[in-house]
Design a protein around this motif. Structure first.
Motif, mmCIF file in Angstrom:
data_model
loop_
_atom_site.group_PDB
_atom_site.id
_atom_site.type_symbol
_atom_site.label_atom_id
_atom_site.label_comp_id
_atom_site.label_asym_id
_atom_site.label_seq_id
_atom_site.Cartn_x
_atom_site.Cartn_y
_atom_site.Cartn_z
ATOM 1 N N ALA A 15 23.076 -3.162 -35.140
ATOM 2 C CA ALA A 15 22.229 -4.357 -35.129
ATOM 3 C C ALA A 15 20.756 -3.982 -35.171
ATOM 4 N N ALA A 16 20.377 -2.949 -34.425
ATOM 5 C CA ALA A 16 18.976 -2.539 -34.369
ATOM 6 C C ALA A 16 18.490 -2.019 -35.716
ATOM 7 N N GLU A 17 19.309 -1.203 -36.377
ATOM 8 C CA GLU A 17 18.884 -0.664 -37.662
ATOM 9 C C GLU A 17 18.811 -1.768 -38.715
ATOM 10 N N GLY A 18 19.780 -2.682 -38.706
ATOM 11 C CA GLY A 18 19.711 -3.795 -39.639
ATOM 12 C C GLY A 18 18.485 -4.652 -39.401
ATOM 13 N N MET A 19 18.134 -4.863 -38.131
ATOM 14 C CA MET A 19 16.961 -5.668 -37.801
ATOM 15 C C MET A 19 15.682 -4.984 -38.259
ATOM 16 N N LEU A 20 15.603 -3.678 -38.056
ATOM 17 C CA LEU A 20 14.415 -2.943 -38.486
ATOM 18 C C LEU A 20 14.284 -2.955 -40.003
ATOM 19 N N SER A 29 23.973 -3.513 -41.658
ATOM 20 C CA SER A 29 24.544 -3.150 -40.361
ATOM 21 C C SER A 29 25.912 -2.508 -40.509
ATOM 22 N N ARG A 30 26.722 -2.980 -41.468
ATOM 23 C CA ARG A 30 28.028 -2.357 -41.679
ATOM 24 C C ARG A 30 27.893 -0.940 -42.239
ATOM 25 N N VAL A 31 26.966 -0.755 -43.162
ATOM 26 C CA VAL A 31 26.761 0.583 -43.717
ATOM 27 C C VAL A 31 26.228 1.535 -42.650
#
Length: 426
Positions: free
Chosen positions: A121-126, A339-341
């Motif tokens: 979630a954090a990486e997708g948000m960034l 986020s899935r990747v």
């Protein structure tokens, strides 16, 4: 950065990452020394580390799918709440002198579970908070702030453990999660396109796997880091504290060595603010070779100045890889699948961590500590050399105009970095 919501998100994500890293890197040292203070040995330290990594591996893919379905900031706050509670209970048990090995394993497992849902979630948000044109600079600034906190957290954590014991450092980490969770509650997802209904969790996971499997540069580097992260994790989580206790003088010098690594990451981030290598992954992969230096320094073992130098160089080169890797993901992966990747990235990179940390103690008994550490060096060098044989790793190039409008150029647009679990935001 996209304005105004994404710019505000970038600032909140950076501030919360600083807070958690101040607590986290002291707590990682504290957990190892909490085990040693209760009479544990290398095998016990490895079991506690493995208990953290096992649920991380088990729940990562589910966490990635959930983060692409639900508002990512809610997933992040829920994960931070779980981490706060587990670390607070861990601290209370250590401070009261009632902590047993199984207590520490259960509580670190809860912390690993929280991270499994938080990280994708954090990486997708960034990734959704920056544009392609400025992505590399934004990632470098973010990582520089995060790694600056790593320096303070590791050095302060080592000093506090030496002065007051590990329990208070674990309590500080719990407080840091509470503050960071409060900051992340204010993230705004209104600028992110609404997700279209999918075919269920398994369908989402299959779609994410297709994104990974269709890109040789992606799955090969994830496979590489499954080995690299495993051996680096065993060296840092198990052998490092033991070498520090036996040859360097305890927790304080180990904290200083980790702070030197953090200083190196800041140097690498400063470099990447100005340097934009055209062949991102080729440069990034070449920078993985120096990750073997700390294991070699511990195997000798070098005294503190030599270990600090090895950790500093490792930090610089790892940061170069990290920015290159994030830039490649941002350029090539559609935002709605990010986020899935990244969950598959995390899963592959951490899959062998429970095994490597659990086997670190038996490997020391069977081969000896120096020999086990030299084995870590050899594995890092071997798998990194193999990845350089993949054409897409050597040839993937940075694009500018094509991605300036947003995230997610097609995978086939290869015209001519996986930090994995090392140095990630929590």
């Amino acid at each position: 950065m996209r304005k105004p919501a994404a710019q505000r998100n970038y600032l909140l994500l950076t501030a919360s990452a600083v807070v958690t890293n101040l607590g986290t890197h002291g707590a990682l040292i504290a957990a190892a020394f909490a085990v040693l203070e209760t009479g544990g040995d290398a095998g016990d330290v490895g079991l506690v580390a493995a208990a953290r990594f096992l649920p991380l591996v088990i729940f990562l893919l589910i966490g990635g799918a959930v983060a692409d379905r639900l508002p990512r900031h809610r997933v992040m706050v829920a994960a931070n709440t779980l981490n706060c509670v587990s670390q607070a209970v861990f601290a209370a048990l250590v401070l009261s002198g009632t902590a047993e090995l199984w207590h520490m394993m259960v509580l670190t497992a809860l912390c690993g579970t929280g991270q499994a849902f938080f990280s994708p979630a954090a990486e997708g948000m960034l990734m959704s908070s920056v544009t392609g044109e400025h992505a590399a600079r934004a990632f470098a600034l973010f990582r520089m702030a995060m790694n600056g906190a790593t320096i303070g957290g590791a050095a302060l954590g080592g000093a506090l453990i030496a002065a007051f014991g590990p329990g208070w450092v674990l309590a500080i980490d719990a407080a840091a999660f509470a503050v960071a969770g409060a900051l992340r509650a204010f993230l705004d997802v209104s600028h992110i396109p609404e997700r279209t209904p999918g075919g269920g969790l398994l369908a989402d996971l299959r779609e994410g796997w297709h994104e990974v499997a269709s890109r040789p540069w992606l799955w090969s580097i994830v496979a590489q880091f499954s080995v690299v992260v495993a051996v680096v994790g065993a060296a840092e989580s198990v052998y490092g504290p033991l070498v520090a206790r036996d040859a360097l003088g305890g927790a304080r010098p180990w904290g200083i060595a980790l702070a030197a690594f953090g200083a190196g990451t800041i140097g690498g981030a400063l470099l990447m603010l100005r340097w934009k290598p055209r062949r991102m992954l080729l440069v990034g992969t070449l920078c993985v070779f120096p990750l073997a230096l700390p294991s070699a320094a511990l195997a000798v073992p070098l005294q503190l100045p030599g270990l600090m130098a090895a950790m500093f160089v490792c930090g610089v080169t790892l940061e170069v890889f990290g920015v290159a890797w994030m830039t490649a993901l941002h350029q090539e992966i559609p935002e709605e699948k990010m986020s899935r990747v990244t969950a598959y990235d995390w899963f592959g990179s951490t899959a062998m961590l429970p095994l490597s940390t659990a086997l670190a103690g038996p490997a020391e008994e069977l081969f000896g500590r120096p020999q086990a550490l030299w084995g870590c060096v050899a594995l890092i060098v071997l798998v990194t050399a193999l990845v350089l044989l993949v054409p897409d790793v050597r040839n993937l190039t940075r694009r500018t105009k094509e991605v300036a409008a947003g995230v997610g150029a097609p995978a086939g647009a290869v015209s001519a970095d996986a930090e994995g679990a090392a140095g990630r935001d929590r």
